[in-house]
Enzyme design. Sequence first.
Site, PDB file in Angstrom:
ATOM      1  N   VAL A  79       2.964  74.853  76.971  1.00 51.73           N
ATOM      2  CA  VAL A  79       2.079  75.304  75.892  1.00 51.73           C
ATOM      3  C   VAL A  79       2.729  75.034  74.537  1.00 51.73           C
ATOM      4  CG1 VAL A  79       0.986  77.321  74.835  1.00 51.73           C
ATOM      5  CG2 VAL A  79       0.958  77.050  77.323  1.00 51.73           C
ATOM      6  N   ASP A 112       9.701  73.694  68.941  1.00 56.82           N
ATOM      7  CA  ASP A 112      10.719  72.830  69.534  1.00 56.82           C
ATOM      8  C   ASP A 112      11.974  73.612  69.890  1.00 56.82           C
ATOM      9  OD1 ASP A 112      11.591  70.329  70.426  1.00 56.82           O
ATOM     10  OD2 ASP A 112      12.635  69.928  68.559  1.00 56.82           O
ATOM     11  N   ASP A 139      10.743  76.190  73.109  1.00 57.66           N
ATOM     12  CA  ASP A 139      10.233  75.709  74.395  1.00 57.66           C
ATOM     13  C   ASP A 139      11.334  75.560  75.449  1.00 57.66           C
ATOM     14  OD1 ASP A 139      11.464  73.479  73.348  1.00 57.66           O
ATOM     15  OD2 ASP A 139       9.663  72.250  73.238  1.00 57.66           O
ATOM     16  N   ARG A 174      14.501  77.592  80.228  1.00 54.71           N
ATOM     17  CA  ARG A 174      15.734  78.031  80.876  1.00 54.71           C
ATOM     18  C   ARG A 174      15.672  79.500  81.259  1.00 54.71           C
ATOM     19  NH1 ARG A 174      17.379  74.053  77.352  1.00 54.71           N
ATOM     20  NH2 ARG A 174      17.437  75.429  75.541  1.00 54.71           N
ATOM     21  N   SER A 211      13.421  71.198  83.864  1.00 52.60           N
ATOM     22  CA  SER A 211      13.270  70.091  84.804  1.00 52.60           C
ATOM     23  C   SER A 211      13.215  68.779  84.030  1.00 52.60           C
ATOM     24  CB  SER A 211      11.983  70.249  85.616  1.00 52.60           C
ATOM     25  OG  SER A 211      10.849  70.117  84.779  1.00 52.60           O
ATOM     26  N   ASP A 252       7.388  65.443  71.005  1.00 51.10           N
ATOM     27  CA  ASP A 252       8.060  65.529  69.703  1.00 51.10           C
ATOM     28  C   ASP A 252       7.853  64.244  68.902  1.00 51.10           C
ATOM     29  OD1 ASP A 252       8.983  68.047  70.208  1.00 51.10           O
ATOM     30  OD2 ASP A 252      11.045  67.454  70.641  1.00 51.10           O
TER      31      ASP A 252
END
Length: 270
Positions: free
Chosen positions: A80, A115, A118, A123, A129, A140
Amino acid sequence: VDRSCGADVRAGDLAAWLPLLALLATMPLFAAVARGRPRDTDVARRPASVLLGYWLRDWMVWVLSPLEGWLVRRRVSPDVLNYAGAVLGLGAGVAFMSAILPLAAWLVALGGICDIIDGRIARARDMASPYGEFLDSTLDRFGEMFTYAGVAWYFAGPAWRVAATALAIGSSLLVSYTRARGEALGVTAVGGFALRAERLVLLAIAALFDAPAQRLFAWPAGTLLSAGVVTIALGSLATALYRTVVIARALRHRAPGAERERGTGAAGRG
């Protein structure tokens, strides 16, 4: 009428500065509570830079920690925030095209907040992943492209400003590409002056204070923003060149029998 318009503009500037003033007001409190406290893990593992040292990054993470905790408790997906960052980049581009620089500045800043958070949410929720890293890095780049397209539109006219904007976006992409390609070949290079966080901060500050600089120094509109874009362009170019040299040297001195290719690698975060 001119006085009224000037007052309206100044009131608009004040409204745009209030969030910044509120953020800066938290610095003394952070300095008090952070004394003797270990540095945030995410902050410690990333290199400091000339513009954003460890203390400033630690402060940013601390300020955002309540929002981060709220999003984790509500099990908001990192995806999201990845998509939100790209949308905010698009919104910033539209604001630049519309010459609404304070709005563009805060949309750039909000994109930067997405940024930051997220990856921390991923974590915290054990969702980190390769898929998430790829999506984060790629979106980005989309967000930056949208934003700088708006900046170029705003500067339409003076050729050197448009060229500087083109150099800024091109060099920004090179910063990420050099890291991604180096990691694909087994060499990591993450240093430099104009990383993504630095680019966002410089662009947001230049956009936010462009109008006040016009009145204070009688500069033409876009002067401070131009200076910010040129700084980003040159800093990003220098960063990309620095990483190119570091990676090329490491690859040149690699043992002859060492593996030369390690897959395609993940896109760099810049």
